[in-house]
Structure formats: structure tokens, C-alpha cells
Design a protein around this motif. Structure first.
Motif, PDB file in Angstrom:
ATOM      1  N   ASN A  18      51.125 -17.015  17.990  1.00 58.58           N
ATOM      2  CA  ASN A  18      50.511 -17.380  19.270  1.00 58.58           C
ATOM      3  C   ASN A  18      50.986 -18.745  19.751  1.00 58.58           C
ATOM      4  O   ASN A  18      51.052 -19.006  20.959  1.00 58.58           O
ATOM      5  CB  ASN A  18      48.985 -17.409  19.137  1.00 58.58           C
ATOM      6  N   LEU A  19      51.320 -19.619  18.796  1.00 59.78           N
ATOM      7  CA  LEU A  19      51.774 -20.954  19.174  1.00 59.78           C
ATOM      8  C   LEU A  19      53.053 -20.898  20.006  1.00 59.78           C
ATOM      9  O   LEU A  19      53.262 -21.729  20.889  1.00 59.78           O
ATOM     10  CB  LEU A  19      51.981 -21.809  17.923  1.00 59.78           C
ATOM     11  N   VAL A  20      53.910 -19.919  19.729  1.00 63.44           N
ATOM     12  CA  VAL A  20      55.124 -19.751  20.544  1.00 63.44           C
ATOM     13  C   VAL A  20      54.734 -19.594  22.010  1.00 63.44           C
ATOM     14  O   VAL A  20      55.319 -20.224  22.903  1.00 63.44           O
ATOM     15  CB  VAL A  20      55.938 -18.523  20.076  1.00 63.44           C
ATOM     16  N   GLN A  21      53.734 -18.756  22.271  1.00 58.85           N
ATOM     17  CA  GLN A  21      53.307 -18.517  23.653  1.00 58.85           C
ATOM     18  C   GLN A  21      52.648 -19.748  24.260  1.00 58.85           C
ATOM     19  O   GLN A  21      52.874 -20.074  25.435  1.00 58.85           O
ATOM     20  CB  GLN A  21      52.347 -17.329  23.710  1.00 58.85           C
ATOM     21  N   LEU A  22      51.831 -20.437  23.480  1.00 60.78           N
ATOM     22  CA  LEU A  22      51.166 -21.624  23.991  1.00 60.78           C
ATOM     23  C   LEU A  22      52.177 -22.697  24.399  1.00 60.78           C
ATOM     24  O   LEU A  22      52.012 -23.364  25.422  1.00 60.78           O
ATOM     25  CB  LEU A  22      50.211 -22.178  22.931  1.00 60.78           C
ATOM     26  N   LEU A  23      53.234 -22.850  23.600  1.00 62.50           N
ATOM     27  CA  LEU A  23      54.237 -23.856  23.921  1.00 62.50           C
ATOM     28  C   LEU A  23      55.107 -23.425  25.099  1.00 62.50           C
ATOM     29  O   LEU A  23      55.539 -24.265  25.903  1.00 62.50           O
ATOM     30  CB  LEU A  23      55.088 -24.157  22.693  1.00 62.50           C
ATOM     31  N   ASN A  26      49.725 -14.345   3.805  1.00 58.86           N
ATOM     32  CA  ASN A  26      48.636 -14.879   4.608  1.00 58.86           C
ATOM     33  C   ASN A  26      49.184 -15.571   5.852  1.00 58.86           C
ATOM     34  O   ASN A  26      50.110 -16.364   5.762  1.00 58.86           O
ATOM     35  CB  ASN A  26      47.817 -15.885   3.782  1.00 58.86           C
ATOM     36  N   ALA A  27      48.582 -15.276   6.986  1.00 58.09           N
ATOM     37  CA  ALA A  27      49.030 -15.908   8.227  1.00 58.09           C
ATOM     38  C   ALA A  27      48.767 -17.404   8.181  1.00 58.09           C
ATOM     39  O   ALA A  27      47.859 -17.877   7.501  1.00 58.09           O
ATOM     40  CB  ALA A  27      48.305 -15.275   9.415  1.00 58.09           C
ATOM     41  N   ILE A  28      49.590 -18.155   8.889  1.00 54.50           N
ATOM     42  CA  ILE A  28      49.375 -19.587   9.048  1.00 54.50           C
ATOM     43  C   ILE A  28      48.559 -19.774  10.324  1.00 54.50           C
ATOM     44  O   ILE A  28      49.041 -19.546  11.428  1.00 54.50           O
ATOM     45  CB  ILE A  28      50.710 -20.345   9.136  1.00 54.50           C
ATOM     46  N   TRP A  29      47.297 -20.182  10.162  1.00 52.67           N
ATOM     47  CA  TRP A  29      46.350 -20.235  11.268  1.00 52.67           C
ATOM     48  C   TRP A  29      46.312 -21.622  11.886  1.00 52.67           C
ATOM     49  O   TRP A  29      46.594 -22.634  11.223  1.00 52.67           O
ATOM     50  CB  TRP A  29      44.955 -19.858  10.791  1.00 52.67           C
ATOM     51  N   LEU A  30      45.895 -21.699  13.145  1.00 53.05           N
ATOM     52  CA  LEU A  30      45.771 -22.982  13.825  1.00 53.05           C
ATOM     53  C   LEU A  30      44.446 -23.661  13.524  1.00 53.05           C
ATOM     54  O   LEU A  30      44.285 -24.854  13.788  1.00 53.05           O
ATOM     55  CB  LEU A  30      45.923 -22.808  15.343  1.00 53.05           C
ATOM     56  N   ASP A  31      43.496 -22.942  12.956  1.00 55.35           N
ATOM     57  CA  ASP A  31      42.194 -23.502  12.580  1.00 55.35           C
ATOM     58  C   ASP A  31      42.339 -24.246  11.254  1.00 55.35           C
ATOM     59  O   ASP A  31      42.781 -23.675  10.248  1.00 55.35           O
ATOM     60  CB  ASP A  31      41.169 -22.370  12.446  1.00 55.35           C
ATOM     61  N   ALA A  32      41.944 -25.523  11.244  1.00 51.97           N
ATOM     62  CA  ALA A  32      42.104 -26.345  10.043  1.00 51.97           C
ATOM     63  C   ALA A  32      41.302 -25.815   8.869  1.00 51.97           C
ATOM     64  O   ALA A  32      41.662 -26.052   7.713  1.00 51.97           O
ATOM     65  CB  ALA A  32      41.694 -27.785  10.345  1.00 51.97           C
ATOM     66  N   ALA A  33      40.202 -25.101   9.143  1.00 52.61           N
ATOM     67  CA  ALA A  33      39.393 -24.552   8.057  1.00 52.61           C
ATOM     68  C   ALA A  33      40.059 -23.335   7.414  1.00 52.61           C
ATOM     69  O   ALA A  33      39.739 -22.982   6.281  1.00 52.61           O
ATOM     70  CB  ALA A  33      38.001 -24.175   8.576  1.00 52.61           C
ATOM     71  N   MET A  34      40.989 -22.698   8.134  1.00 45.60           N
ATOM     72  CA  MET A  34      41.660 -21.514   7.612  1.00 45.60           C
ATOM     73  C   MET A  34      43.041 -21.841   7.035  1.00 45.60           C
ATOM     74  O   MET A  34      43.499 -21.207   6.091  1.00 45.60           O
ATOM     75  CB  MET A  34      41.767 -20.456   8.708  1.00 45.60           C
ATOM     76  N   THR A  84      41.239 -10.923  17.979  1.00 46.69           N
ATOM     77  CA  THR A  84      41.191  -9.984  16.857  1.00 46.69           C
ATOM     78  C   THR A  84      41.000 -10.720  15.533  1.00 46.69           C
ATOM     79  O   THR A  84      41.009 -10.104  14.476  1.00 46.69           O
ATOM     80  CB  THR A  84      42.475  -9.140  16.814  1.00 46.69           C
ATOM     81  N   ALA A  85      40.840 -12.041  15.594  1.00 48.31           N
ATOM     82  CA  ALA A  85      40.574 -12.892  14.433  1.00 48.31           C
ATOM     83  C   ALA A  85      39.885 -14.146  14.967  1.00 48.31           C
ATOM     84  O   ALA A  85      39.938 -14.421  16.175  1.00 48.31           O
ATOM     85  CB  ALA A  85      41.869 -13.247  13.693  1.00 48.31           C
ATOM     86  N   PRO A  86      39.267 -14.942  14.102  1.00 53.94           N
ATOM     87  CA  PRO A  86      38.570 -16.138  14.590  1.00 53.94           C
ATOM     88  C   PRO A  86      39.486 -17.315  14.888  1.00 53.94           C
ATOM     89  O   PRO A  86      39.010 -18.403  15.200  1.00 53.94           O
ATOM     90  CB  PRO A  86      37.614 -16.472  13.436  1.00 53.94           C
ATOM     91  N   SER A  87      40.800 -17.127  14.783  1.00 56.43           N
ATOM     92  CA  SER A  87      41.741 -18.204  15.077  1.00 56.43           C
ATOM     93  C   SER A  87      43.049 -17.623  15.565  1.00 56.43           C
ATOM     94  O   SER A  87      43.413 -16.491  15.238  1.00 56.43           O
ATOM     95  CB  SER A  87      42.005 -19.041  13.811  1.00 56.43           C
ATOM     96  N   LEU A  88      43.774 -18.424  16.348  1.00 54.08           N
ATOM     97  CA  LEU A  88      45.151 -18.107  16.679  1.00 54.08           C
ATOM     98  C   LEU A  88      46.044 -18.477  15.501  1.00 54.08           C
ATOM     99  O   LEU A  88      45.633 -19.200  14.588  1.00 54.08           O
ATOM    100  CB  LEU A  88      45.577 -18.881  17.928  1.00 54.08           C
ATOM    101  N   HIS A  89      47.289 -17.974  15.512  1.00 55.38           N
ATOM    102  CA  HIS A  89      48.223 -18.238  14.418  1.00 55.38           C
ATOM    103  C   HIS A  89      49.546 -18.723  15.007  1.00 55.38           C
ATOM    104  O   HIS A  89      49.678 -18.920  16.222  1.00 55.38           O
ATOM    105  CB  HIS A  89      48.413 -16.991  13.549  1.00 55.38           C
ATOM    106  N   LEU A  90      50.548 -18.913  14.152  1.00 56.15           N
ATOM    107  CA  LEU A  90      51.801 -19.503  14.615  1.00 56.15           C
ATOM    108  C   LEU A  90      52.542 -18.625  15.615  1.00 56.15           C
ATOM    109  O   LEU A  90      53.279 -19.136  16.459  1.00 56.15           O
ATOM    110  CB  LEU A  90      52.711 -19.819  13.430  1.00 56.15           C
ATOM    111  N   LEU A 101      38.784 -19.032  20.320  1.00 56.27           N
ATOM    112  CA  LEU A 101      40.150 -19.029  20.836  1.00 56.27           C
ATOM    113  C   LEU A 101      40.267 -19.850  22.113  1.00 56.27           C
ATOM    114  O   LEU A 101      41.272 -20.541  22.324  1.00 56.27           O
ATOM    115  CB  LEU A 101      40.638 -17.598  21.072  1.00 56.27           C
ATOM    116  N   GLN A 102      39.250 -19.789  22.958  1.00 54.44           N
ATOM    117  CA  GLN A 102      39.296 -20.607  24.171  1.00 54.44           C
ATOM    118  C   GLN A 102      39.377 -22.092  23.809  1.00 54.44           C
ATOM    119  O   GLN A 102      40.128 -22.851  24.425  1.00 54.44           O
ATOM    120  CB  GLN A 102      38.059 -20.336  25.035  1.00 54.44           C
TER     121      GLN A 102
END
Length: 431
Positions: free
Chosen positions: A58-63, A246-254, A50-56, A110-111
Motif C-alpha cells: 500500500n505504501l507504493v500507492q501512498l507515495l 509475514n507482511a511488513i505492516w505500517l502499524d508500529a504495534a504490528m 481487510t486488515a487493521p493496518s496497511l502494508h508496504l 486505515l484512515q
């Protein structure tokens, strides 16, 4: 940064997940603990584009996925090419649907992000899946006959998010109402294709998680499991992962590595230990030592520095994190500004007062007044004469001194400082 491994001081991974505060709600706890302490099982978590990057969040789930993988279990990382076309219901209003082309592009982004947090090698290597692969070929009639027949509308409207929307002025569309069916079908498909028996997600997704467990029970007569992690909030009740809206995104450009590091560094003492448990691989002993340090020597901010270093390194790599630390020191004269690359420099100074001057050779007085560090030329001259004027960490003692291109960072930037800590950034346009 601590190595990525589970803490051997716990009897099993379930006990560690509980200690880290990662279980807010779940199916049968005793069964889950036994399941996760036994032979490897396949589990999944889904991420919608739903956005071009995951956010923090989502990081909870990834970890969580990574911790389960380190315990020997096999992850399926689902990026929702079909569910992303619909969007799960928000509490307040209908989502704006993105184009199919945009969603497909974001699936790729996202992949790529997910792949950085899981291992895709070895006997329990992760597998990437996309729910568009099994929903796109299915006709509407097949969907209703094979999946829809197992759902009861009375149960669906009792789901928290649906009930909230039904009671609002906005209401809920059939598309978003059907989202829980699509997610339930994902679990069923992964159960059938890969033997997946566990789904993880945020506790706000519990209705969607149990949609899958119930569908598998009805369609296959089997019992499977779900874990809902708590929604992370700050101790003052505000939503975690937001910085001035503003969300904290995992993409360095965002969200730049510098901004990411500063976000964690600014964690409140009351929140930092919980953040260390969730977002780092520090052991229980290490975190307890940091907790003691916070209680006895809070001014050192040892826990915050550890948290910022670990998480920024995890997301952006150690090299980028070291650059951030060097930039923070260099801003206040404790490092070499000239060694900072331009992206790091601009990110580190993004929150400073800034002004752009036309091409030329400004004097130190002009830099001080143009940047707002001095209210007038006379005040600027006084600052210089008192030894309080710096350009790119070099003291300037002559009020008539002109700052040429050779003195500018990357040929255009002047970090102007008055005294020890009052900074501004001046960009001089190239000739």
C-alpha cells in the motif's frame, strides 16, 4: 532524510514516475503526460480494510499519490467501507468475510494511516472518502438498473483474476465476482461528485481499474484514466514486503520501527536502487551517486542505510528512527543500552535467543548457561576468565559475580554477550 519534493531535473511528473518505475500499465500515455503536466486534476486511490493496518504494498500507492499531489494535483483517498465488506478476489481462494463492526473499526485505523502521508491543507489538499457513503443507501434494484446494466458478463469473466478463479477448484462467488462492479461504481461516483479523472492502483488490480474507466465511458460518455504500478518483487523472484511469510505492516504495534529498519537494511544490492526510486524522495542525482557507491564500495552498504533511514523516518518519524539506530549500536557495545526505552529494547532484541528466569540474583555463569551462550558451567567460567562475558555491555570478570536488579535494564532485562557478537536476552522475573 530528503525533503518531500519532486525532482526538478525532470520535465514533468509523468517523466519522473516513469523513471522511478512506477508505471507498469496505463491508459493512453501521451494523454496522461499532457493531463498531468497541465492544470490540477483530481485523482484517487482506494484502500480496503481487510486488515487493521496497511502494508508496504500500500505504501507504493501512498507515495505515488503524494508525488502527484506535490505536482499540484488533488488526491481523494478512499477507504473502502463497503468494498472491504466483500473483498477483492484473491488468486487462490475466497476471502473470509469480516464482521461489519470489524470492518468499520479497521476503516478508522486505515484512515489514520493514510492521513500521515498526504497533505490535507491548501488548494490541493487531500480529501478522505468512504464508499459506504454512496453504496449503503442504494437498493439492490437501483444498483442493477443504474450500474449493472452497463456491464457485460462476457467481459467480466475475461478479467485475469476472475478467469483464474473460474478455472480453479474453488471457483468464485457472486459476491467477489461483483467486486469489479463496486469499484467501477466508486470511480463513477467520484467522477460525478468531484470531477475525478484518474485512478491509481497496483497492476494486479488493472481489471478493477478499467472497470471504472469503462463504466464512465458508457454512463457519461467521457474518457478518464488509470495507472497501474508494477508489483514489486525481489530480484530472486520472491514477493516483496514479506518477512518469513509475514507482511511488513505500517502499524508500529504490528511491525516495530526496529524491524522495519532492519527489513530495509537487509535489501540486496541488486534491489536497493530500485527501492530507493520507489520508496524515497531522493533525487535522480542522489540515487545515481548511491548506485555508484554500491558498485564500488558495496561493503559500506551506504544505499541500504539511506533507504532504511528514509523509509523508517517516513513511516514512524525521525525520532523513532534515531532510537532504532541507537539500539543497533548499543547492542554491540557502541552505545548506551540504559538510554533505550523498553519498547525499543524489546523490539531490538526480539530475534535473539531468549529465556526467562525466576526472581532472584543469578550469577554470570547462570546467565551464560541458561541463555545457551555456554554449553556448561565450566565453559561459562572459561568465557568469563578469558574476558569474553558481558552483561548489558559491561564486562564481567568474576565467575561468581551475581547480577542484581540494579544491573538489569528496566529492572528485569539482561543482554548477555559472549565475545564480540554472540548475544542472548535474559529476563529475570521481578521479585
Amino acid at each position: 532524510m530528503s525533503a518531500q519534493q519532486n525532482d526538478p531535473s525532470f520535465a514533468n511528473v509523468w517523466q519522473e514516475l516513469r523513471w522511478r518505475g512506477l508505471v507498469h500499465v496505463s491508459t493512453d500515455e501521451a494523454e496522461l503526460e499532457e493531463l498531468l503536466a497541465g492544470d490540477p486534476v483530481t485523482y484517487y486511490c482506494g484502500f480496503d480494510p481487510t486488515a487493521p493496518s496497511l502494508h508496504l504494498g500500500n505504501l507504493v500507492q501512498l507515495l505515488l499519490m503524494r508525488r502527484l499531489q506535490l505536482a499540484g494535483h488533488k488526491p481523494l483517498a478512499l477507504v473502502g467501507g463497503s468494498t472491504g465488506l466483500v473483498g477483492d478476489p484473491r488468486p487462490t481462494a475466497e476471502r473470509t468475510m469480516n464482521t461489519k463492526e470489524t470492518v468499520a473499526e479497521w476503516v478508522g485505523y486505515l484512515q489514520g494511516q493514510v492521513q500521515r502521508f498526504l497533505s490535507f491543507d491548501g488548494p490541493n489538499g487531500a480529501r478522505m472518502v468512504n464508499n459506504l457513503d454512496w453504496t449503503a443507501p442504494m437498493s439492490a434494484i437501483d444498483f442493477l438498473r443504474e450500474v449493472g446494466k452497463h456491464y457485460r458478463v462476457g467481459t467480466m469473466i475475461k478479467k485475469d483474476i476472475v478467469a483464474t478463479r473460474l478455472n480453479s477448484d474453488e471457483g468464485i462467488s457472486y459476491a467477489e465476482f461483483s467486486y469489479q462492479v463496486l469499484q467501477g461504481m466508486d470511480f463513477l461516483e467520484l467522477f460525478r461528485s468531484y470531477g475525478c479523472v484518474l485512478q491509481t492502483g497496483g497492476s494486479d488490480q488493472w481489471g478493477n481499474l478499467t472497470s471504472g474507466t469503462e463504466l464512465i465511458r458508457k454512463a457519461e460518455g467521457k474518457s478518464v484514466h488509470a495507472i497501474g504500478t508494477p508489483l514489486v518483487t525481489n530480484s530472486d523472484g520472491t514477493k516483496f514486503g514479506k518477512s518469513e511469510g509475514n507482511a511488513i505492516w505500517l502499524d508500529a504495534a504490528m511491525t516495530s520501527p526496529y524491524a522495519m529498519f532492519q527489513f530495509w537494511l537487509n535489501t540486496a544490492d541488486t534491489d536497493v536502487i530500485d527501492r530507493l526510486k520507489v520508496f524515497t524522495f531522493r533525487t535522480r542525482a542522489e540515487i545515481e551517486a548511491l548506485e555508484q557507491s554500491t558498485a564500488e564500495r558495496p561493503h559500506l552498504r551506504e544505499a541500504q542505510r539511506t533507504l532504511a533511514y528514509d523509509v523508517t523516518s517516513l513511516i514512524h518519524g525521525i525520532d523513532a528512527t534515531e532510537k532504532v539506530i541507537a539500539a543497533s549500536a548499543a547492542l554491540f557495545g557502541q552505545g548506551e543500552l540504559g538510554q533505550l526505552d523498553e519498547p525499543t529494547l524489546t523490539a531490538a532484541t526480539a530475534e535473539l535467543p531468549a529465556v526467562t528466569l525466576p526472581a532472584g540474583t543469578p550469577t554470570i555463569v547462570e546467565l551464560l548457561t541458561a541463555s545457551g551462550l555456554s554449553a556448561s558451567n565450566s565453559a561459562a567460567r572459561r568465557t568469563v576468565s578469558e574476558g569474553g562475558a558481558y552483561v548489558n555491555n559491561v564486562k564481567v570478570t568474576d565467575p561468581e559475580a551475581a547480577i542484581g536488579a540494579e544491573a538489569l535494564l528496566h529492572g528485569r532485562y539482561a543482554l548477555v554477550r559472549r565475545g564480540k557478537r554472540t548475544l542472548a536476552m535474559v529476563e529475570v522475573e521481578p521479585a
